[in-house]
Design a protein around this motif. Structure first.
Motif, PDB file in Angstrom:
ATOM      1  N   VAL A 285     -25.396  42.057 -38.941  1.00 21.18           N
ATOM      2  CA  VAL A 285     -24.735  43.060 -38.102  1.00 21.18           C
ATOM      3  C   VAL A 285     -24.556  42.455 -36.714  1.00 21.18           C
ATOM      4  O   VAL A 285     -25.498  41.899 -36.146  1.00 21.18           O
ATOM      5  CB  VAL A 285     -25.540  44.366 -38.004  1.00 21.18           C
ATOM      6  CG1 VAL A 285     -24.797  45.382 -37.129  1.00 21.18           C
ATOM      7  CG2 VAL A 285     -25.785  44.956 -39.388  1.00 21.18           C
ATOM      8  N   THR A 286     -23.352  42.543 -36.194  1.00 19.03           N
ATOM      9  CA  THR A 286     -23.068  42.058 -34.846  1.00 19.03           C
ATOM     10  C   THR A 286     -22.291  43.131 -34.093  1.00 19.03           C
ATOM     11  O   THR A 286     -22.095  44.239 -34.611  1.00 19.03           O
ATOM     12  CB  THR A 286     -22.291  40.728 -34.911  1.00 19.03           C
ATOM     13  OG1 THR A 286     -22.172  40.193 -33.582  1.00 19.03           O
ATOM     14  CG2 THR A 286     -20.902  40.918 -35.504  1.00 19.03           C
ATOM     15  N   ASP A 287     -21.860  42.824 -32.880  1.00 16.89           N
ATOM     16  CA  ASP A 287     -21.089  43.805 -32.105  1.00 16.89           C
ATOM     17  C   ASP A 287     -19.594  43.525 -32.240  1.00 16.89           C
ATOM     18  O   ASP A 287     -19.183  42.524 -32.817  1.00 16.89           O
ATOM     19  CB  ASP A 287     -21.514  43.815 -30.632  1.00 16.89           C
ATOM     20  CG  ASP A 287     -21.442  42.441 -29.996  1.00 16.89           C
ATOM     21  OD1 ASP A 287     -20.671  41.594 -30.488  1.00 16.89           O
ATOM     22  OD2 ASP A 287     -22.153  42.195 -29.008  1.00 16.89           O
ATOM     23  N   VAL A 310     -21.040  40.798 -43.389  1.00 19.24           N
ATOM     24  CA  VAL A 310     -21.060  40.954 -41.927  1.00 19.24           C
ATOM     25  C   VAL A 310     -20.492  42.322 -41.571  1.00 19.24           C
ATOM     26  O   VAL A 310     -19.420  42.706 -42.047  1.00 19.24           O
ATOM     27  CB  VAL A 310     -20.240  39.846 -41.234  1.00 19.24           C
ATOM     28  CG1 VAL A 310     -20.269  40.030 -39.719  1.00 19.24           C
ATOM     29  CG2 VAL A 310     -20.771  38.468 -41.617  1.00 19.24           C
ATOM     30  N   GLU A 311     -21.205  43.062 -40.719  1.00 15.83           N
ATOM     31  CA  GLU A 311     -20.766  44.393 -40.289  1.00 15.83           C
ATOM     32  C   GLU A 311     -20.730  44.477 -38.771  1.00 15.83           C
ATOM     33  O   GLU A 311     -21.377  43.701 -38.059  1.00 15.83           O
ATOM     34  CB  GLU A 311     -21.710  45.475 -40.841  1.00 15.83           C
ATOM     35  CG  GLU A 311     -21.674  45.619 -42.350  1.00 15.83           C
ATOM     36  CD  GLU A 311     -22.579  46.730 -42.834  1.00 15.83           C
ATOM     37  OE1 GLU A 311     -22.087  47.868 -43.012  1.00 15.83           O
ATOM     38  OE2 GLU A 311     -23.778  46.465 -43.018  1.00 15.83           O
ATOM     39  N   ASN A 312     -19.977  45.460 -38.301  1.00 16.22           N
ATOM     40  CA  ASN A 312     -19.827  45.720 -36.872  1.00 16.22           C
ATOM     41  C   ASN A 312     -20.642  46.962 -36.522  1.00 16.22           C
ATOM     42  O   ASN A 312     -20.426  48.033 -37.091  1.00 16.22           O
ATOM     43  CB  ASN A 312     -18.341  45.936 -36.552  1.00 16.22           C
ATOM     44  CG  ASN A 312     -18.085  46.245 -35.102  1.00 16.22           C
ATOM     45  OD1 ASN A 312     -18.995  46.274 -34.276  1.00 16.22           O
ATOM     46  ND2 ASN A 312     -16.828  46.498 -34.771  1.00 16.22           N
ATOM     47  N   VAL A 313     -21.576  46.837 -35.594  1.00 17.52           N
ATOM     48  CA  VAL A 313     -22.444  47.967 -35.243  1.00 17.52           C
ATOM     49  C   VAL A 313     -21.637  49.152 -34.711  1.00 17.52           C
ATOM     50  O   VAL A 313     -22.050  50.311 -34.851  1.00 17.52           O
ATOM     51  CB  VAL A 313     -23.511  47.523 -34.211  1.00 17.52           C
ATOM     52  CG1 VAL A 313     -22.871  47.205 -32.867  1.00 17.52           C
ATOM     53  CG2 VAL A 313     -24.600  48.578 -34.051  1.00 17.52           C
ATOM     54  N   ASP A 314     -20.462  48.880 -34.140  1.00 15.72           N
ATOM     55  CA  ASP A 314     -19.634  49.972 -33.620  1.00 15.72           C
ATOM     56  C   ASP A 314     -19.027  50.815 -34.733  1.00 15.72           C
ATOM     57  O   ASP A 314     -18.498  51.902 -34.471  1.00 15.72           O
ATOM     58  CB  ASP A 314     -18.523  49.418 -32.732  1.00 15.72           C
ATOM     59  CG  ASP A 314     -19.068  48.822 -31.444  1.00 15.72           C
ATOM     60  OD1 ASP A 314     -20.010  49.408 -30.894  1.00 15.72           O
ATOM     61  OD2 ASP A 314     -18.575  47.778 -30.992  1.00 15.72           O
ATOM     62  N   ASP A 315     -19.081  50.315 -35.969  1.00 14.66           N
ATOM     63  CA  ASP A 315     -18.575  51.095 -37.101  1.00 14.66           C
ATOM     64  C   ASP A 315     -19.594  52.102 -37.613  1.00 14.66           C
ATOM     65  O   ASP A 315     -19.273  52.926 -38.468  1.00 14.66           O
ATOM     66  CB  ASP A 315     -18.160  50.154 -38.246  1.00 14.66           C
ATOM     67  CG  ASP A 315     -16.926  49.336 -37.892  1.00 14.66           C
ATOM     68  OD1 ASP A 315     -16.153  49.788 -37.030  1.00 14.66           O
ATOM     69  OD2 ASP A 315     -16.745  48.243 -38.475  1.00 14.66           O
ATOM     70  N   PHE A 316     -20.827  52.033 -37.105  1.00 12.09           N
ATOM     71  CA  PHE A 316     -21.844  53.005 -37.496  1.00 12.09           C
ATOM     72  C   PHE A 316     -21.663  54.255 -36.630  1.00 12.09           C
ATOM     73  O   PHE A 316     -22.309  54.418 -35.595  1.00 12.09           O
ATOM     74  CB  PHE A 316     -23.252  52.435 -37.305  1.00 12.09           C
ATOM     75  CG  PHE A 316     -23.526  51.183 -38.108  1.00 12.09           C
ATOM     76  CD1 PHE A 316     -22.800  50.890 -39.251  1.00 12.09           C
ATOM     77  CD2 PHE A 316     -24.523  50.301 -37.718  1.00 12.09           C
ATOM     78  CE1 PHE A 316     -23.050  49.746 -39.994  1.00 12.09           C
ATOM     79  CE2 PHE A 316     -24.787  49.157 -38.455  1.00 12.09           C
ATOM     80  CZ  PHE A 316     -24.049  48.880 -39.594  1.00 12.09           C
ATOM     81  N   LYS A 317     -20.765  55.124 -37.040  1.00 10.25           N
ATOM     82  CA  LYS A 317     -20.415  56.293 -36.221  1.00 10.25           C
ATOM     83  C   LYS A 317     -21.581  57.255 -36.036  1.00 10.25           C
ATOM     84  O   LYS A 317     -21.623  58.013 -35.057  1.00 10.25           O
ATOM     85  CB  LYS A 317     -19.223  57.019 -36.846  1.00 10.25           C
ATOM     86  CG  LYS A 317     -17.969  56.158 -37.006  1.00 10.25           C
ATOM     87  CD  LYS A 317     -17.550  55.528 -35.687  1.00 10.25           C
ATOM     88  CE  LYS A 317     -16.302  54.654 -35.860  1.00 10.25           C
ATOM     89  NZ  LYS A 317     -15.950  53.963 -34.605  1.00 10.25           N
ATOM     90  N   SER A 364     -28.445  46.188 -25.343  1.00  8.20           N
ATOM     91  CA  SER A 364     -27.694  46.032 -26.585  1.00  8.20           C
ATOM     92  C   SER A 364     -28.290  46.894 -27.684  1.00  8.20           C
ATOM     93  O   SER A 364     -29.492  46.858 -27.941  1.00  8.20           O
ATOM     94  CB  SER A 364     -27.687  44.567 -27.013  1.00  8.20           C
ATOM     95  OG  SER A 364     -27.125  44.423 -28.295  1.00  8.20           O
ATOM     96  N   MET A 365     -27.414  47.647 -28.366  1.00 14.89           N
ATOM     97  CA  MET A 365     -27.887  48.470 -29.472  1.00 14.89           C
ATOM     98  C   MET A 365     -28.343  47.614 -30.641  1.00 14.89           C
ATOM     99  O   MET A 365     -29.137  48.064 -31.471  1.00 14.89           O
ATOM    100  CB  MET A 365     -26.762  49.426 -29.905  1.00 14.89           C
ATOM    101  CG  MET A 365     -27.246  50.557 -30.798  1.00 14.89           C
ATOM    102  SD  MET A 365     -28.551  51.517 -30.013  1.00 14.89           S
ATOM    103  CE  MET A 365     -29.586  51.920 -31.429  1.00 14.89           C
ATOM    104  N   LEU A 366     -27.873  46.366 -30.707  1.00 17.05           N
ATOM    105  CA  LEU A 366     -28.338  45.467 -31.766  1.00 17.05           C
ATOM    106  C   LEU A 366     -29.845  45.281 -31.695  1.00 17.05           C
ATOM    107  O   LEU A 366     -30.504  45.068 -32.711  1.00 17.05           O
ATOM    108  CB  LEU A 366     -27.647  44.104 -31.632  1.00 17.05           C
ATOM    109  CG  LEU A 366     -26.178  44.022 -32.025  1.00 17.05           C
ATOM    110  CD1 LEU A 366     -25.637  42.633 -31.727  1.00 17.05           C
ATOM    111  CD2 LEU A 366     -25.994  44.363 -33.490  1.00 17.05           C
TER     112      LEU A 366
END
Length: 562
Positions: A285-287, A310-317, A364-366
């Protein structure tokens, strides 16, 4: 990398095109003035009253021979027709210039702003002409400074060339840190304006400037086209073996990082030392800022037979400030004051204790996503959490066989006789801490942790974390970071692992025994001396660099030394 280049290319494309047209319009207007208002052609459009005299066609013996009335009438008609045609031509040129300028503006607006992303201060919500006008002015100045620097160098104006480069660097530094006019140095745009004024007096050449702007436009257009192709490639290409992502019988790893190179070392070292690589699944997971680069890297450099996603943390609504306490706190005025506007200490000793707590990673939310593992991976029962500053040296599948005895977290303890115990991380002068925790309890390390997600859900670990995070809104229980709330959340729920699984300190401790490092399953560069930095300790760096392919064109282009 691709995304950052996309933002720069899109911005350059829009403004280079607009400035090209405006510059061209200025040149056309100047030539139009010379053509219609200069000595070559009278200014017919400005002569409102034209006196037509009845002149003789010739002179003889001093006497004027007057033309016949019908000839005078025809001459008047021809002259009026000529005046009208000349005025129409002037009007047509004016209209053509307006159309040219409007076409440039429309095309600049048509540039796809989606590539800019929400991290760009050029996003559409900042289109208010009255807002951040100095920021926009400085961007325009930087474009002209680049053009004049090329002209200055080509004409041997080296002093002016160096002055333009210096001012350009200063403006880039100021804009890189500023998102609004209030954050800009007060004299920055004025100083750049003075330099540009000097450059204009010495170097201004309408044709040369127009050519440079057109060259910038072509270059930016080529970059945008290239990035669009890459974007299309990313959308079409998918990681293989997606059916393995939710298979609980495989070995799953969670890695949250915004560092492509560091993440690649973690994955490569794990796979190269695994006995059955095809049974290992990596969840990265990245930004949003680094998602394109991370995705592209692992699509082009897949980890052998292993599975990766690979996922984008911003997609976790679901991960928003109404649900997540730390996000709500990071948005608060008090936290912004603490990070950005608080008075700086006057001495080094006064500020040294708090300096590390202003590390950007805490924003960072990561860094906090580790407290939401069951929400991110609801169908898994166990997962091994890895930091991006570690290197795997042995097969790790034995960790899945370790009995956690009903605990949630399996970790290596870090306490010695009195070092790294709870009182080092927590404020025991606060009754909420002193009445619930033992100050001599042994601390443990993040970086390699086995989490039992079934026990996590049964014991509501995320709820416990939310409770303590809400209580620490004013930072009275601990400063910042994820280890202190981790110690509270997993208190009496952590199973100690054998120390050979995880050896720490390669980022700050120069006295670690060679045999201890060689026998470790995982070595951890926790501390400031990360192996990808120049300040890394030389004797520890080869353990990390051995997993980098320095012949790879991307690595070679980054000029990373061995």
């Amino acid at each position: 990398m691709a995304i950052r280049a996309g933002r720069s290319a899109a911005l350059l494309l829009a403004f280079a095109f607009a400035l090209t047209l405006l510059s061209a319009a200025h040149c056309l207007q100047a030539r139009g003035d010379q053509l219609y208002y200069g000595k070559q052609v009278p200014d017919w459009s400005r002569q409102t009253n034209i006196e037509l005299k009845n002149l003789s066609s010739s002179r003889k013996d001093g006497r004027h021979l007057l033309a016949r009335p019908e000839e005078v009438s025809h001459r008047k008609i021809r002259q009026r027709t000529g005046v009208r045609k000349k005025m129409e031509l002037v009007q047509q040129d004016d209209e053509a210039l307006v159309k040219l300028e409007n076409a440039g503006i429309e095309r600049s607006k048509a540039v796809d702003s989606a590539v800019l992303g929400k991290y760009s201060i050029w996003r559409r919500e900042n289109e208010n002409e009255k807002a951040d006008s100095r920021v926009r002015l400085m961007r325009d100045q930087m474009i002209m400074a680049r053009i004049y620097s090329v002209l200055a160098k080509s004409r041997d104006k080296l002093d002016l060339y160096q002055e333009l480069l210096t001012r350009l660097k200063e403006s880039q530094r100021s804009l890189g840190e500023a998102t609004a006019d209030a954050e800009l140095p007060k004299r920055e745009s004025r100083t750049m304006g003075q330099v540009l004024s000097k450059a204009r007096d010495l170097l201004y050449d309408c044709k040369a400037i127009t050519q440079r702007l057109r060259a910038m436009l072509v270059s930016a257009d080529e970059q945008v086209r290239s990035l669009k192709k890459q974007s299309t490639f990313l959308k079409k290409r998918k990681f293989p073996n997606s059916e393995n992502l939710e298979n609980p019988d495989l070995y799953h790893y969670a890695l949250f990082s915004d560092n492509v190179l560091a993440a690649s070392v973690v994955v490569n070292s794990t796979i190269m030392n695994a006995k059955e690589p095809e049974k290992h699944v990596f969840h990265l997971v990245t930004d949003k800022l680094n998602f394109g680069a991370m995705n592209m890297w692992f699509l082009l450099n897949p980890p052998g037979d292993a599975t990766i996603h690979v996922e984008n943390v911003d997609d976790f609504k679901w991960l928003n400030s109404s649900y997540c306490p730390v996000l709500k706190q990071l948005e608060s005025a008090a936290m912004k004051e603490y990070y950005f506007k608080a008075d700086r200490p006057k001495t080094i000793s006064a500020g040294s204790s708090n300096l590390k707590y202003r590390n950007p990673k805490y924003l960072s939310m990561l860094n906090h996503l580790r407290f939401y593992l069951p929400q991110v991976y609801p169908k898994l029962n166990k997962i091994l959490f890895l930091d991006d500053d570690i290197v795997v040296q042995k097969d790790l599948t034995g960790l899945w066989e370790v009995d956690l005895n009903g605990n949630v977290n399996g970790a290596v303890e870090t306490c010695g006789e009195s070092f790294h115990r709870f009182d080092k991380y927590l404020n025991f002068s606060n009754p909420n801490i002193s009445q619930n925790f033992d100050p001599n309890a042994c601390g443990w390390a993040y970086g390699m942790n086995m989490f039992d997600l079934e026990e996590w859900k049964r014991k509501d670990i995320t709820g416990i974390y939310h409770k303590w995070q809400n209580m620490n809104e004013n930072r009275l229980l601990w400063k910042l970071g994820t280890l202190p709330p981790g110690l509270l959340t997993f208190y009496k729920l952590t199973h100690p692992l054998d120390k050979s699984w995880h050896v720490l300190g390669l980022g700050y401790n120069p006295t670690i025994e060679r045999s201890e490092i060689d026998n470790a399953a995982v070595i951890h560069y926790n501390g400031n001396m990360k192996p990808w930095l120049e300040i890394a300790m030389t004797k520890y760096r080869p353990y990390w660099t051995k997993y980098i392919n320095y012949e790879h064109p991307y690595i070679h282009g980054c000029k990373i030394s061995q």
